[in-house]
Enzyme design. Structure first.
Site: not given
Ligand code: UFG
Length: 336
Positions: A13, A59, A85, A125, A127, A150, A154, A293
């Site tokens: 970003i 750093d 992250k 975030s 989150t 993580y 935040k 999870p």
């Molecule tokens: N997903 C899959 N397969 C994959 C990867 C992800 O089905 O291989 C799904 C996840 O289960 C979720 C969706 O795609 O339903 C989005 O997943 P991401 O990992 O891309 O994003 P998240 O919403 O889990 O995580 C994001 C940010 C985090 C933050 C979080 C807050 O990456 O930094 O939102 O909700 F903490």
């Protein structure tokens, strides 16, 4: 020309924000030790911005090194991205996350106090909403405890900022709560560079399309959503970048304020997969798998406040982001 210190400016970003800053006539001073980034992004920035930014390999957890940047340059404002992250990694090595993300933030805040910068923008975030009771969250939706170390960094980062603002500060702060940034710069010069196997959905999709991964696993199709898969608010990274410029220009009366940075629209995992196939014209191999999870069922932003007070809304569609991410993935292949 205003000098903006961008910690983590060589990251995903951060690099897109540097481009937006340059476009708007600011001079970004990037501070990044490249531990989670690569020279590829710096080279891409040079292509896009020429010499209209500077880069320092530092750093930020080394306070004296960080302070020396402020001593030698008149920094007007700070945008603080530099942080680890990965949700999953943070569960394996929590101390590393707390040390890096919180010490880095506290050093930057102390520098802002000492050197009297005008403005501080914090990468937060969604989150911090945890598993909300509502599907669409407002900035006023109560925060809940996050699911991962993580997420706690935040959450605690926002708390530290709130606590220091109980006393008058020389600087005004905006916390930007990002939803799910995706995509890449349309030029293909900068984009996301996941380290190892991607955790996030879109880089996993583009790497699968590029043949680097065998198939995508959709984590759970038995959620209480129309197609059974989780819903998120995916936002083009260039829109996220532009929100930072608006944050710098914001002249609100509050010493500390919070904004949701999303599109206001939710998209399911299967909708993302189908849109990617439409945009790329490729068949994406995927399998339905078990739930991951810690995943929440559905969350998307209410963006009325950002629209009203920052004068900012997302300009690009999810399809634009998918197209740009796929273009970036193909450019990366040429680098190899
Ligand atoms: N997903 C899959 N397969 C994959 C990867 C992800 O089905 O291989 C799904 C996840 O289960 C979720 C969706 O795609 O339903 C989005 O997943 P991401 O990992 O891309 O994003 P998240 O919403 O889990 O995580 C994001 C940010 C985090 C933050 C979080 C807050 O990456 O930094 O939102 O909700 F903490």
């Amino acid at each position: 020309m205003k000098k903006i210190l961008v910690t983590g400016g060589a990251g995903y970003i951060g690099s897109h924000t540097v481009v937006s800053l340059v476009e708007q006539g600011y001079f970004p001073v990037i501070v990044d030790d490249l531990r989670n980034s690569s020279l590829v992004l710096l080279e891409g920035l040079k292509e896009l911005c020429g010499d209209r930014f500077s880069f320092l390999s530092i750093d930020i957890c080394e306070k004296s090194h960080l302070f020396s940047v402020f001593e030698s340059r008149a920094i007007d404002a700070v945008i603080h991205f530099a942080a680890y992250k990965s949700v999953g990694e943070s569960c394996d090595v929590p101390l590393r996350y707390y040390q890096n993300n919180l010490i880095g933030l506290m050093n930057v805040l102390e520098a802002c106090q000492t050197f009297k910068v005008e403005k501080f923008v914090f990468s937060s975030s969604c989150t911090v909403y945890g598993e909300p009771e509502v599907r669409q969250v407002f900035e006023s939706t109560p925060k809940r405890l996050p699911e991962s170390p993580y997420g706690f960094t935040k959450w605690m980062g926002e708390q530290i900022i709130e606590d220091i603002h109980r006393n008058p500060q020389p600087f005004n702060t905006l916390c930007l709560r990002y939803f799910n940034p995706i995509g890449a710069h349309p030029s293909g010069f900068i984009g996301e560079l996941p380290v190892g196997i991607p955790n996030n959905l879109l880089p996993y999709i583009t790497q699968t399309a590029a043949g680097i991964r065998e198939h995508l696993t959709v984590f759970g199709d038995d959620y209480p959503t129309p197609d059974g898969t989780c819903i998120r608010d995916y936002i083009h990274v260039c829109d996220v970048a532009e929100a930072h410029v608006r944050a710098l220009q914001h002249e609100g009366s509050l010493p500390l304020d919070v904004f949701n940075i999303g599109t206001g629209k939710g998209t399911s995992v299967l909708e993302m997969v189908r849109s990617f196939m439409d945009v790329s014209g490729l068949n994406l191999p995927y399998q339905l798998g078990a739930r991951r999870p810690g995943d929440i069922t559905e969350i998307f932003a209410n963006v009325e406040k950002s629209k009203r007070e920052l004068g900012w809304t997302a300009q690009r569609s999810v399809e634009d982001a998918l197209r740009d991410a796929w273009n970036w993935e193909q450019q990366l292949k040429q680098h190899d």
